[in-house]
Design a protein around this motif. Structure first.
Motif, PDB file in Angstrom:
ATOM      1  N   LYS A 176       4.433 -10.535  -6.522  1.00  0.00           N
ATOM      2  CA  LYS A 176       3.216 -10.360  -7.315  1.00  0.00           C
ATOM      3  C   LYS A 176       2.410  -9.157  -6.833  1.00  0.00           C
ATOM      4  CE  LYS A 176       0.102 -13.556  -6.742  1.00  0.00           C
ATOM      5  NZ  LYS A 176      -0.648 -14.843  -6.869  1.00  0.00           N
ATOM      6  N   VAL A 177       2.269  -9.028  -5.529  1.00  0.00           N
ATOM      7  CA  VAL A 177       1.488  -7.923  -4.990  1.00  0.00           C
ATOM      8  C   VAL A 177       2.195  -6.593  -5.234  1.00  0.00           C
ATOM      9  CG1 VAL A 177       0.510  -6.941  -2.883  1.00  0.00           C
ATOM     10  CG2 VAL A 177       0.372  -9.399  -3.291  1.00  0.00           C
ATOM     11  N   ASN A 178       3.507  -6.588  -5.100  1.00  0.00           N
ATOM     12  CA  ASN A 178       4.262  -5.362  -5.414  1.00  0.00           C
ATOM     13  C   ASN A 178       4.064  -4.939  -6.863  1.00  0.00           C
ATOM     14  OD1 ASN A 178       5.551  -4.428  -3.052  1.00  0.00           O
ATOM     15  ND2 ASN A 178       7.039  -6.107  -3.158  1.00  0.00           N
ATOM     16  N   SER A 179       3.971  -5.929  -7.755  1.00  0.00           N
ATOM     17  CA  SER A 179       3.770  -5.600  -9.170  1.00  0.00           C
ATOM     18  C   SER A 179       2.405  -4.971  -9.400  1.00  0.00           C
ATOM     19  CB  SER A 179       3.932  -6.850 -10.037  1.00  0.00           C
ATOM     20  OG  SER A 179       2.852  -7.752  -9.873  1.00  0.00           O
ATOM     21  N   TYR A 180       1.387  -5.425  -8.643  1.00  0.00           N
ATOM     22  CA  TYR A 180       0.074  -4.780  -8.740  1.00  0.00           C
ATOM     23  C   TYR A 180       0.181  -3.297  -8.370  1.00  0.00           C
ATOM     24  CZ  TYR A 180      -1.964  -9.555  -8.348  1.00  0.00           C
ATOM     25  OH  TYR A 180      -2.308 -10.872  -8.512  1.00  0.00           O
ATOM     26  N   LEU A 181       0.867  -3.044  -7.252  1.00  0.00           N
ATOM     27  CA  LEU A 181       0.983  -1.666  -6.770  1.00  0.00           C
ATOM     28  C   LEU A 181       1.764  -0.796  -7.741  1.00  0.00           C
ATOM     29  CD1 LEU A 181       0.435   0.387  -4.524  1.00  0.00           C
ATOM     30  CD2 LEU A 181       2.579  -0.350  -3.457  1.00  0.00           C
ATOM     31  N   GLY A 226       4.983   1.921  11.570  1.00  0.00           N
ATOM     32  CA  GLY A 226       4.045   1.231  10.698  1.00  0.00           C
ATOM     33  C   GLY A 226       2.905   2.083  10.176  1.00  0.00           C
ATOM     34  N   LYS A 227       3.027   3.411  10.353  1.00  0.00           N
ATOM     35  CA  LYS A 227       1.978   4.321   9.894  1.00  0.00           C
ATOM     36  C   LYS A 227       2.560   5.328   8.909  1.00  0.00           C
ATOM     37  CE  LYS A 227      -0.253   4.009  14.434  1.00  0.00           C
ATOM     38  NZ  LYS A 227      -0.715   4.762  15.629  1.00  0.00           N
ATOM     39  N   ILE A 228       1.695   5.912   8.106  1.00  0.00           N
ATOM     40  CA  ILE A 228       2.105   6.920   7.126  1.00  0.00           C
ATOM     41  C   ILE A 228       1.385   8.215   7.460  1.00  0.00           C
ATOM     42  CG2 ILE A 228       2.107   7.555   4.683  1.00  0.00           C
ATOM     43  CD1 ILE A 228       2.096   4.545   4.041  1.00  0.00           C
ATOM     44  N   ARG A 229       2.157   9.311   7.530  1.00  0.00           N
ATOM     45  CA  ARG A 229       1.621  10.613   7.897  1.00  0.00           C
ATOM     46  C   ARG A 229       1.632  11.534   6.688  1.00  0.00           C
ATOM     47  NH1 ARG A 229      -1.894  13.363  11.023  1.00  0.00           N
ATOM     48  NH2 ARG A 229      -1.255  15.528  11.282  1.00  0.00           N
ATOM     49  N   VAL A 230       0.480  12.179   6.412  1.00  0.00           N
ATOM     50  CA  VAL A 230       0.365  13.177   5.340  1.00  0.00           C
ATOM     51  C   VAL A 230       0.041  14.520   5.990  1.00  0.00           C
ATOM     52  CG1 VAL A 230      -0.931  13.894   3.304  1.00  0.00           C
ATOM     53  CG2 VAL A 230      -0.409  11.473   3.649  1.00  0.00           C
ATOM     54  N   VAL A 253      -4.456   7.054  -1.951  1.00  0.00           N
ATOM     55  CA  VAL A 253      -3.998   5.828  -1.300  1.00  0.00           C
ATOM     56  C   VAL A 253      -4.305   4.646  -2.207  1.00  0.00           C
ATOM     57  CG1 VAL A 253      -4.300   4.287   0.678  1.00  0.00           C
ATOM     58  CG2 VAL A 253      -4.323   6.769   1.006  1.00  0.00           C
ATOM     59  N   TYR A 254      -3.293   3.795  -2.422  1.00  0.00           N
ATOM     60  CA  TYR A 254      -3.476   2.549  -3.172  1.00  0.00           C
ATOM     61  C   TYR A 254      -3.265   1.375  -2.225  1.00  0.00           C
ATOM     62  CZ  TYR A 254      -2.530   5.708  -7.118  1.00  0.00           C
ATOM     63  OH  TYR A 254      -2.542   6.742  -8.012  1.00  0.00           O
ATOM     64  N   PHE A 255      -4.087   0.352  -2.406  1.00  0.00           N
ATOM     65  CA  PHE A 255      -3.987  -0.841  -1.554  1.00  0.00           C
ATOM     66  C   PHE A 255      -4.134  -2.081  -2.428  1.00  0.00           C
ATOM     67  CE2 PHE A 255      -5.878  -4.271   0.882  1.00  0.00           C
ATOM     68  CZ  PHE A 255      -5.161  -4.275   2.072  1.00  0.00           C
ATOM     69  N   CYS A 256      -3.142  -2.972  -2.380  1.00  0.00           N
ATOM     70  CA  CYS A 256      -3.152  -4.204  -3.169  1.00  0.00           C
ATOM     71  C   CYS A 256      -2.834  -5.393  -2.272  1.00  0.00           C
ATOM     72  CB  CYS A 256      -2.114  -4.144  -4.296  1.00  0.00           C
ATOM     73  SG  CYS A 256      -2.331  -2.784  -5.447  1.00  0.00           S
ATOM     74  N   THR A 257      -3.423  -6.526  -2.571  1.00  0.00           N
ATOM     75  CA  THR A 257      -3.167  -7.721  -1.773  1.00  0.00           C
ATOM     76  C   THR A 257      -3.448  -8.974  -2.576  1.00  0.00           C
ATOM     77  OG1 THR A 257      -3.668  -8.838   0.318  1.00  0.00           O
ATOM     78  CG2 THR A 257      -5.508  -7.823  -0.827  1.00  0.00           C
ATOM     79  N   THR A 294       0.845  -1.191   0.000  1.00  0.00           N
ATOM     80  CA  THR A 294       0.000   0.000   0.000  1.00  0.00           C
ATOM     81  C   THR A 294       0.876   1.234   0.000  1.00  0.00           C
ATOM     82  OG1 THR A 294      -1.803   1.142   1.155  1.00  0.00           O
ATOM     83  CG2 THR A 294      -0.204  -0.023   2.534  1.00  0.00           C
ATOM     84  N   SER A 295       0.410   2.288  -0.641  1.00  0.00           N
ATOM     85  CA  SER A 295       1.225   3.505  -0.739  1.00  0.00           C
ATOM     86  C   SER A 295       0.338   4.737  -0.769  1.00  0.00           C
ATOM     87  CB  SER A 295       2.096   3.468  -1.997  1.00  0.00           C
ATOM     88  OG  SER A 295       1.299   3.545  -3.166  1.00  0.00           O
TER      89      SER A 295
END
Length: 926
Positions: free
Chosen positions: A277-282, A233-237, A245-249, A220-221
């Motif tokens: 594989k999941v990284n490639s989706y993202l 483990g958290k992301i601050r904007v 936000v993108y989320f792949c699994t 996720t990014s």
């Protein structure tokens, strides 16, 4: 509604309109062109659910108020909260064993905003485009969010925006819930692991579900014009105007026969590191960017969703959806809600069942529980089949592929179960060897486990499962489907059925036999004992349906082996329908009056399988069709239970043609068994009610199971005007129609694969039939039938169909058992005469015993009642010109004594469980 001086014209997408004219209809996916003083503006009108507050951050909020989204692999529930947004994620292959709770909550995405007191809040789901949104104001700034889940790009994407630069600030925390090294008790070998790595605007999570060694990964990014940082483990904007936000699994689950054959849970799945594989989706999603992803998502979704429309005359409500449901439950007529409900079911199937994924389960693809209700499994005694009832008729055939693939994968293990069943219960028919005894399946099944026949559903389950695979061919007429999926399934079920029966006199009956979840007597309140018998209607009807379909498939392929020979020998001896003393279809052969055995208002209507989804009970067997209506009346009146079971009744009622009774059930389903977010309420949430409701509406609008297309066969009086487009009939014909005063005046048929077509509709033989502006030669068979040949890809327009008046049926038929004197309340129309029909015992058709009667009474002097167990009389009205006949009113007489009837009455002084369901659901609207 339009303002003074404004007229609405409607332009629709998809299959198009039929002779559109100025109208005050509200159209699904419609553009309203407003003409006023020579100016034109275009305003998009959404078909959407709306909420003026967020969902509570609780399991109750998730179930009743969150917005469901999905792409066939992952489901997301949007809470729309402004303090801390929650997006709950379900991954449909992230399952524990049934003993550990089956499908489980996969991930929770939290977004900390701290906006506690907001103004102008609205949350909605636009089902025309499968987009969710939230907007509100806080501190003088307007904040907006948009959400979608893309099937082609395997990504959940969320865009946050603020109307003022630098005012968008939040913390994003992707989490995996319930992480521990055990499932229920320490040391049981269950549980799950999670490892998270977070850097800059990206987080990666991986781990496993211990009981199956099921591997998973998340990538996720966040991208933004503000400052992005990460910590713990958290992301601050911060200081942004937008963020995406993108989320792949994904997991290492791969559907195969090995999964079900392997008995060691730790060996069912092959190890795979799915992180690459999941990284490639993202990476692919990031490269495309939000706008392109959204464009691709809408294009993909609308290529399916826009095929079918259903429209009724109505206003456009401004209220939120929970308020609409509340008013509807109080009796208000809200056609918009009925249209929305129909299309919402299609939205859910597109979202939960796509090629390459698993089938929709009991909860579709949505579950927030650690241990989901019933493990979110595939229940093969009605529920998983109901999930796919709308797939073919509402033009979404591709959504059925996961079911077909699952059936193919479970075949070898189910062949083993069939052999075990025959060897135990009918050993003289047992044949040793792999697959020699066919296919059998129990009720409770999951993505890695399948069960043998049981007391919740026995041999009939296979026939119910294979029925859909016959429909897969019949709706598409695709020979590859017939060869790969349909024929093998039908053959294996037939092989089992012919070995599971025993010969009793001239009948072949299943033994042991159960009607799903039906009990010895009384209400199901927990701990009741299932009733086991020989040859119950559920099993007999479904082995008969399967046998018919199997022999048709074999003939199409030119197959004529031993399986076909045995089936032909047995098929006419299954006794699928038996009529009881109440004039009902018997659920059990040993019952006399309705409900002598089992729960009176039982949620299942398993003795209606030959009505729907089967086609043994049709207008060609009017006695059986009327008997079905009697059974449905008993099962429905005043004591409706679970949501899905009411949806099942809507479909069965539609097949009887009783529009008002059908609509009564539909209204109860929407008004009393639907949560504020339109999820079906068992309760708890169970999705087959949604799918069954959509299917039921389609059956009210169009049917094709009798060898012809019947247009508007079950319209209620409340639907006096409307239109539909894009429904699909067997033979692969796409059907559009528009009606007024209950009669279609324009019908359009698009032939996808060619072949002859036969259409039934009031006065349709008087239609003008053209294709590409040229007259088409057609043949009529009475006023209400027309037939013609079609060519692949061509469209045929039937127009100028004159209206057909409906006659009011006679009412209150009373029969004196001693004199056989009949009286009834006459129809109000002038000049009508009456026709009297009679059927004795088990005959499926009536004899006409009197016609042209001018007074509402008749005495049957030509019957010795003592020679018959049950006699059914039916009376209809006929117009003065003899061209129109009403539906009939019918009653049965029998020889039950006063003592017998008194015992029967006392037998069913039972507890009604319907109030429990009513109160549970009503609490959601407080």
């Amino acid at each position: 509604m339009p303002q003074d001086g404004v007229m609405c014209f409607i332009k629709t997408e998809g299959t198009g309109c039929i002779n559109r004219k100025p109208s005050f209809y509200f159209y699904a996916l419609r553009y309203v062109l407003l003409f006023q003083k020579g100016t034109v503006t275009e305003e998009l009108k959404e078909l959407s659910t709306r909420y003026f507050s967020p969902a509570d951050d609780s399991i109750e909020g998730w179930e009743a108020y969150s917005i469901p989204m999905g792409n066939g692999f992952i489901g997301a529930n949007i809470f729309g909260r402004t303090d801390r947004e929650r997006i709950q994620i379900t991954q449909n292959s992230f399952v524990a064993s049934n003993a550990e709770g089956g499908l489980t909550d996969f991930a929770e995405l939290y977004f900390e905003f701290g906006h506690n007191t907001v103004e102008n809040y609205e949350r909605k789901l636009n089902i025309d485009n499968a987009l969710a949104s939230v907007h509100y104001s806080f501190g003088g700034v307007k904040y907006e969010r948009e959400y979608f889940i893309s099937y082609p790009d395997r990504v959940l994407a969320v865009k946050f925006t603020a109307s003022k630069d630098g005012t968008l600030n939040f913390t994003y925390a992707p989490t995996i819930p319930f992480v521990r090294d055990y499932a229920k008790t320490p040391g049981d070998g269950g549980g799950r692991t999670a490892n998270i790595e977070c850097s800059g605007g990206k987080a990666n999570i991986h781990g496993q579900m211990n009981c199956y060694k099921l591997q998973y990964a998340v990538s996720t990014s966040v991208e933004s014009d503000g400052t992005i940082s990460s910590f713990e483990g958290k992301i601050r904007v911060e200081n942004a105007s937008y963020a995406v936000v993108y989320f792949c699994t994904d997991t290492n689950y791969k559907l195969s026969s090995k999964i079900f054959l392997e008995q060691d849970n730790l060996k069912k799945l092959e190890y795979e590191d799915v992180r690459p594989k999941v990284n490639s989706y993202l990476e692919a999603a990031e490269a495309l960017g939000y706008d392109k992803l959204k464009e691709r998502h809408i294009s993909d979704y609308r290529s399916i969703f826009a095929r079918t429309e259903f429209e009724l005359e109505c206003d456009i409500p401004e209220d939120e959806t929970p308020e609409l449901i509340k008013r509807y439950s109080e009796g208000e007529r809200i056609p918009y809600l009925e249209m929305l409900y129909f299309q919402f079911g299609r939205y859910l199937l597109i979202s939960s069942s796509r090629p390459g994924g698993l089938p929709a389960n009991l909860q579709g693809i949505w579950n927030a529980h650690e241990r989901s209700p019933w493990g979110a499994g595939y229940w093969f005694n009605i529920n998983v089949q109901m999930n796919y009832w709308p797939a073919f008729t509402t033009n979404m055939t591709e959504m059925f592929k996961p079911y077909a693939d699952l059936f193919e994968a479970i075949m070898p293990q189910c062949q083993k179960y069939a052999s075990e069943f025959v060897k135990e219960n009918n050993p003289e028919q047992y044949v040793d060897g792999e697959g020699e005894c066919g296919f059998a399946i129990g009720t409770n099944n999951w993505p890695l486990e399948v069960s043998p026949p049981d007391r919740c559903g026995g041999p009939g389950n296979g026939g119910l499962a294979s029925k859909l695979l016959w429909e897969y061919y019949d709706f598409t007429r695709d020979k590859e489907i017939l060869e790969r999926y349909t024929y093998p399934a039908l053959k294996e079920v037939s092989k089992f059925s012919t070995k599971a029966v025993r010969k009793y006199g001239d009948e072949y009956l299943i033994s042991p036999s159960v009607s799903p979840e039906q009990v010895l007597n009384g209400a199901w309140v927990g701990g009741a004992c299932y009733y086991v018998t020989v040859g119950c209607a559920y099993d007999q009807e479904l082995i008969y349906e399967n046998g018919k379909d199997f022999l048709k498939a074999a003939e199409l392929l030119g197959m004529d082996g031993q399986a076909e020979k045995i089936q032909r020998e047995q098929i006419d001896h299954y006794s699928p329908i038996r009529i009881g003393w109440s004039g009902q279809i018997k659920e059990f052969p040993e019952e006399n009056l309705y409900g002598e055995i089992g729960e009176w208002w039982h949620k299942h209507i398993s003795h209606m399988m030959a009505v729907y989804p089967g086609n043994t009970v049709t207008s060609e067997t009017p006695v059986w069709q009327d008997a079905a209506a009697v059974s449905l009346k008993y099962r429905c009146d005043g004591h409706l239970q679970t949501g899905w079971s009411i949806a099942q009744r809507v479909n069965a009622w539609a097949r009887t043609g009783e529009g008002d009774d059908c609509y009564k059930c539909l209204r109860f389903l929407i008004g009393e068994r639907t949560y504020p977010n339109l999820f079906d309420a068992h309760p708890p949430f169970q999705i087959d009610g949604n799918f069954g409701g959509t299917s039921g509406i389609a059956e009210m609008l169009m049917q094709s199971h009798e060898g012809y297309i019947s247009v508007c066969p079950c319209l209620p009086g409340e639907w006096s005007e409307g239109r539909f487009s894009g429904l699909v009939a067997r033979g692969n014909f796409v059907v559009d129609a528009e009606w007024k005063s209950g009669t279609p005046f324009t019908i359009r048929i698009t032939s996808r694969v060619g072949g002859p077509v036969k259409i039934k509709s009031g006065n349709v033989s008087l239609a003008s039939v053209t294709s590409d502006g040229e007259a088409v030669s057609a043949v009529s068979d009475g006023l209400d039938f027309i037939s013609f040949d079609t060519e692949p890809g061509k469209t045929y327009l039937l127009e100028k169909i004159p209206g057909k008046a409906n006659l009011t049926r006679p009412a209150n038929l009373v029969i004196d058992r001693e004199s056989l004197h009949l009286t009834w309340t006459p129809s109000p129309e002038k000049g009508v005469t009456y026709k009297v029909y009679r059927a004795c015992d088990q005959t499926p058709v009536y004899d006409v015993i009197a016609e042209g009667l001018t007074s509402p009474e008749f005495t049957d002097n030509n019957l010795d009642f003592s020679k018959h167990e049950v006699v059914i009389y039916k009376v209809s009205a006929v117009s003065s010109d003899g061209m129109t006949e009403s539906m009939g009113t019918h009653e049965a007489i029998n020889h039950a004594s006063e003592l017998y009837l008194e015992r029967y009455k006392l037998l069913h002084a039972e507890k009604d469980v319907a109030p429990y369901y009513n109160m549970t659901i009503k609490n959601c609207f407080k």
